[in-house]
Design a protein around this motif. Structure first.
Motif, PDB file in Angstrom:
ATOM      1  N   PRO A  91      43.773  54.200  23.656  1.00 29.48           N
ATOM      2  CA  PRO A  91      42.387  53.760  23.462  1.00 29.48           C
ATOM      3  C   PRO A  91      42.024  52.664  24.462  1.00 29.48           C
ATOM      4  O   PRO A  91      42.889  52.010  25.034  1.00 29.48           O
ATOM      5  CB  PRO A  91      42.393  53.231  22.027  1.00 29.48           C
ATOM      6  CG  PRO A  91      43.778  52.702  21.848  1.00 29.48           C
ATOM      7  CD  PRO A  91      44.678  53.637  22.622  1.00 29.48           C
ATOM      8  N   GLY A  92      40.725  52.479  24.649  1.00 28.38           N
ATOM      9  CA  GLY A  92      40.257  51.443  25.550  1.00 28.38           C
ATOM     10  C   GLY A  92      38.749  51.458  25.656  1.00 28.38           C
ATOM     11  O   GLY A  92      38.090  52.396  25.202  1.00 28.38           O
ATOM     12  N   GLU A  93      38.229  50.412  26.249  1.00 34.58           N
ATOM     13  CA  GLU A  93      36.783  50.332  26.451  1.00 34.58           C
ATOM     14  C   GLU A  93      36.513  50.155  27.938  1.00 34.58           C
ATOM     15  O   GLU A  93      37.171  49.356  28.615  1.00 34.58           O
ATOM     16  CB  GLU A  93      36.167  49.178  25.666  1.00 34.58           C
ATOM     17  CG  GLU A  93      34.649  49.177  25.727  1.00 34.58           C
ATOM     18  CD  GLU A  93      34.025  48.165  24.786  1.00 34.58           C
ATOM     19  OE1 GLU A  93      33.287  48.561  23.874  1.00 34.58           O
ATOM     20  OE2 GLU A  93      34.288  46.964  24.978  1.00 34.58           O
ATOM     21  N   TYR A  94      35.527  50.884  28.425  1.00 32.58           N
ATOM     22  CA  TYR A  94      35.227  50.892  29.846  1.00 32.58           C
ATOM     23  C   TYR A  94      33.769  50.495  30.059  1.00 32.58           C
ATOM     24  O   TYR A  94      32.873  51.027  29.402  1.00 32.58           O
ATOM     25  CB  TYR A  94      35.524  52.269  30.437  1.00 32.58           C
ATOM     26  CG  TYR A  94      36.999  52.598  30.336  1.00 32.58           C
ATOM     27  CD1 TYR A  94      37.878  52.280  31.358  1.00 32.58           C
ATOM     28  CD2 TYR A  94      37.527  53.160  29.170  1.00 32.58           C
ATOM     29  CE1 TYR A  94      39.237  52.537  31.251  1.00 32.58           C
ATOM     30  CE2 TYR A  94      38.886  53.419  29.047  1.00 32.58           C
ATOM     31  CZ  TYR A  94      39.736  53.103  30.101  1.00 32.58           C
ATOM     32  OH  TYR A  94      41.084  53.341  29.976  1.00 32.58           O
ATOM     33  N   GLU A  95      33.562  49.541  30.969  1.00 30.88           N
ATOM     34  CA  GLU A  95      32.222  49.008  31.220  1.00 30.88           C
ATOM     35  C   GLU A  95      31.851  49.189  32.681  1.00 30.88           C
ATOM     36  O   GLU A  95      32.562  48.754  33.581  1.00 30.88           O
ATOM     37  CB  GLU A  95      32.162  47.530  30.861  1.00 30.88           C
ATOM     38  CG  GLU A  95      30.796  46.894  31.116  1.00 30.88           C
ATOM     39  CD  GLU A  95      30.755  45.427  30.736  1.00 30.88           C
ATOM     40  OE1 GLU A  95      30.704  45.139  29.529  1.00 30.88           O
ATOM     41  OE2 GLU A  95      30.792  44.572  31.652  1.00 30.88           O
ATOM     42  N   ALA A  96      30.724  49.858  32.908  1.00 35.02           N
ATOM     43  CA  ALA A  96      30.222  50.071  34.267  1.00 35.02           C
ATOM     44  C   ALA A  96      28.999  49.194  34.493  1.00 35.02           C
ATOM     45  O   ALA A  96      28.244  48.889  33.563  1.00 35.02           O
ATOM     46  CB  ALA A  96      29.865  51.541  34.476  1.00 35.02           C
ATOM     47  N   GLY A  97      28.813  48.784  35.728  1.00 33.02           N
ATOM     48  CA  GLY A  97      27.663  47.961  36.067  1.00 33.02           C
ATOM     49  C   GLY A  97      27.448  47.953  37.571  1.00 33.02           C
ATOM     50  O   GLY A  97      28.236  48.492  38.344  1.00 33.02           O
ATOM     51  N   LEU A  98      26.358  47.339  37.986  1.00 28.29           N
ATOM     52  CA  LEU A  98      26.052  47.171  39.410  1.00 28.29           C
ATOM     53  C   LEU A  98      25.336  45.845  39.562  1.00 28.29           C
ATOM     54  O   LEU A  98      24.331  45.591  38.903  1.00 28.29           O
ATOM     55  CB  LEU A  98      25.170  48.317  39.915  1.00 28.29           C
ATOM     56  CG  LEU A  98      24.740  48.242  41.382  1.00 28.29           C
ATOM     57  CD1 LEU A  98      25.942  48.307  42.314  1.00 28.29           C
ATOM     58  CD2 LEU A  98      23.757  49.360  41.719  1.00 28.29           C
ATOM     59  N   ASN A  99      25.888  44.998  40.426  1.00 27.73           N
ATOM     60  CA  ASN A  99      25.310  43.665  40.606  1.00 27.73           C
ATOM     61  C   ASN A  99      25.301  43.333  42.090  1.00 27.73           C
ATOM     62  O   ASN A  99      26.079  42.520  42.577  1.00 27.73           O
ATOM     63  CB  ASN A  99      26.115  42.628  39.825  1.00 27.73           C
ATOM     64  CG  ASN A  99      25.452  41.267  39.816  1.00 27.73           C
ATOM     65  OD1 ASN A  99      24.244  41.163  40.017  1.00 27.73           O
ATOM     66  ND2 ASN A  99      26.223  40.217  39.598  1.00 27.73           N
ATOM     67  N   GLY A 100      24.389  44.013  42.827  1.00 29.70           N
ATOM     68  CA  GLY A 100      24.295  43.809  44.262  1.00 29.70           C
ATOM     69  C   GLY A 100      23.195  42.838  44.618  1.00 29.70           C
ATOM     70  O   GLY A 100      22.439  42.366  43.770  1.00 29.70           O
ATOM     71  N   GLN A 101      23.100  42.530  45.910  1.00 26.66           N
ATOM     72  CA  GLN A 101      22.073  41.608  46.372  1.00 26.66           C
ATOM     73  C   GLN A 101      20.678  42.176  46.173  1.00 26.66           C
ATOM     74  O   GLN A 101      19.763  41.467  45.748  1.00 26.66           O
ATOM     75  CB  GLN A 101      22.297  41.284  47.859  1.00 26.66           C
ATOM     76  CG  GLN A 101      21.246  40.356  48.450  1.00 26.66           C
ATOM     77  CD  GLN A 101      21.448  40.117  49.933  1.00 26.66           C
ATOM     78  OE1 GLN A 101      22.327  40.721  50.556  1.00 26.66           O
ATOM     79  NE2 GLN A 101      20.647  39.249  50.515  1.00 26.66           N
ATOM     80  N   TYR A 102      20.526  43.454  46.465  1.00 26.87           N
ATOM     81  CA  TYR A 102      19.202  44.067  46.412  1.00 26.87           C
ATOM     82  C   TYR A 102      19.016  45.057  45.266  1.00 26.87           C
ATOM     83  O   TYR A 102      17.885  45.397  44.923  1.00 26.87           O
ATOM     84  CB  TYR A 102      18.906  44.773  47.730  1.00 26.87           C
ATOM     85  CG  TYR A 102      18.731  43.821  48.898  1.00 26.87           C
ATOM     86  CD1 TYR A 102      18.067  42.604  48.744  1.00 26.87           C
ATOM     87  CD2 TYR A 102      19.239  44.118  50.147  1.00 26.87           C
ATOM     88  CE1 TYR A 102      17.893  41.731  49.797  1.00 26.87           C
ATOM     89  CE2 TYR A 102      19.073  43.251  51.222  1.00 26.87           C
ATOM     90  CZ  TYR A 102      18.402  42.054  51.042  1.00 26.87           C
ATOM     91  OH  TYR A 102      18.232  41.190  52.079  1.00 26.87           O
ATOM     92  N   PHE A 103      20.127  45.537  44.707  1.00 24.19           N
ATOM     93  CA  PHE A 103      20.021  46.498  43.607  1.00 24.19           C
ATOM     94  C   PHE A 103      21.007  46.118  42.505  1.00 24.19           C
ATOM     95  O   PHE A 103      22.127  45.682  42.790  1.00 24.19           O
ATOM     96  CB  PHE A 103      20.305  47.918  44.104  1.00 24.19           C
ATOM     97  CG  PHE A 103      19.389  48.366  45.203  1.00 24.19           C
ATOM     98  CD1 PHE A 103      18.080  48.715  44.923  1.00 24.19           C
ATOM     99  CD2 PHE A 103      19.828  48.418  46.509  1.00 24.19           C
ATOM    100  CE1 PHE A 103      17.224  49.115  45.935  1.00 24.19           C
ATOM    101  CE2 PHE A 103      18.980  48.816  47.517  1.00 24.19           C
ATOM    102  CZ  PHE A 103      17.671  49.166  47.238  1.00 24.19           C
TER     103      PHE A 103
END
Length: 330
Positions: free
Chosen positions: A173-185
């Protein structure tokens, strides 16, 4: 003497029987604890928490589907297991054919979860102690998509996203977190809990948006273009300059009196469209001041008019460079 020998023999026999009984009890205790089917599960969970993907994969005896392996080791794996707490292993349940099911209950982010592990008796050690192994299976695959981006982060690890999508083999089992934290997007993080290997987990879909930094950069370039256009129109003394704005009149405008200025700059809105980022039509207002001569009466009057204007622009981004190309219709 015979009676004494009998007593001695009886004592030895009793001691031997007690030793055998104690040995049987000890064997049963060991088989129920460190040699029980729960122990491989404990070892597997420990490997996940240490980020030791090689050991975890060997214990689980799992095959890895064709996918990105970025989540199978190190920080990404540790992060997936770090959110697991309050673990309780249940008693093994017979499933036939020397197989048992070991249930594990645990908590992830306040939500109670359950994972069932299937193990099989694979032999004995030291003649008496059972040996248990996971029944081989394939790892689950987690799909991730991101709008108009070729990269993202998954469990804090940068990952490539060709054509805005990728698939990752994951442990459970596990938890997976996706994200995007760029300068412009950027995109707000989204999470998925993978509780077992028998079902494909829900996809993580990142809804990318333009950041305030990009909007500010584009707004600055729009303002720069319009101010420059107005200044050039003043320099050339044009009523209809190569700009989004113009003024029409049947009178003669006195040369040297034309003065253009922008009263309302467009508000910038950037949205994804057709695999690109597009700037919505830019609407603003421009003011013209000048003096004109009526061709019939010769009277001189003042011009002070505000005109609405609208234009589109092409947005190109290359790394840290933002390029804006106004599209004007004449």
């Amino acid at each position: 003497m015979s009676q004494a020998l009998v007593k001695i023999a009886a004592g030895w026999l009793l001691g031997l029987m007690l030793a055998v009984a104690a040995g049987i009890v000890s064997i049963n205790l060991v088989n129920a604890s460190i040699a029980g089917p729960q122990q491989p599960v404990r070892d597997y969970l420990s490997a996940l928490q240490k980020g030791d993907g090689e050991k975890a994969l060997g214990l689980l005896r799992a095959s890895v589907p064709q996918s990105n392996p970025a989540m199978l080791d190190g920080t990404a794996l540790q992060t997936a297991a770090a959110r697991i707490s309050d673990v309780k292993l249940g008693d093994a349940v017979e499933r036939g054919g020397n197989q048992v099911m070991v249930p594990m209950e645990y908590t992830i982010d306040g939500s109670r979860q359950r994972t069932e592990f299937l193990l099989e008796r694979s032999g004995t050690e030291w003649l008496f102690f059972n040996k248990w192994s996971f029944v081989p299976a394939a790892l689950p695959v987690l799909d991730v998509t991101v709008v108009n981006s070729s990269e993202a982060t998954l469990n804090g690890v940068p990952v490539n996203m060709p054509n805005g999508r990728n698939s990752f083999a994951v442990f459970y089992p596990g938890e997976y977190e996706a994200g995007l934290n760029g300068q412009y997007f950027s995109a707000p993080p989204t999470r998925a809990t993978v509780a077992g290997g028998d079902a494909r987990p829900a996809s993580l879909n990142l809804m990318t948006k333009a950041t305030d930094a990009l909007k500010g950069a584009v707004s600055g370039k729009v303002k720069e273009f319009l101010d420059s256009c107005a200044a050039e129109a003043d320099k050339q003394q044009k009523l209809q300059p190569d700009c989004p704005f113009y003024h029409a009149t049947n009178n003669r405008v006195i040369d040297g009196t034309i003065d253009w200025s922008i009263t309302d700059y467009p508000k910038v809105n950037i949205e994804p469209f057709g695999g690109r980022w597009v700037v919505s039509p830019l609407d603003g207002k421009a003011r013209i001041k000048a003096r004109q001569v009526d061709l019939f009466t010769g009277a001189v009057t003042e011009i002070n008019a505000v005109h609405d204007f609208s234009f589109t622009t092409r947005l190109d981004i290359d790394g840290d460079t933002v390029k804006l190309t106004p599209q004007l219709n004449y």
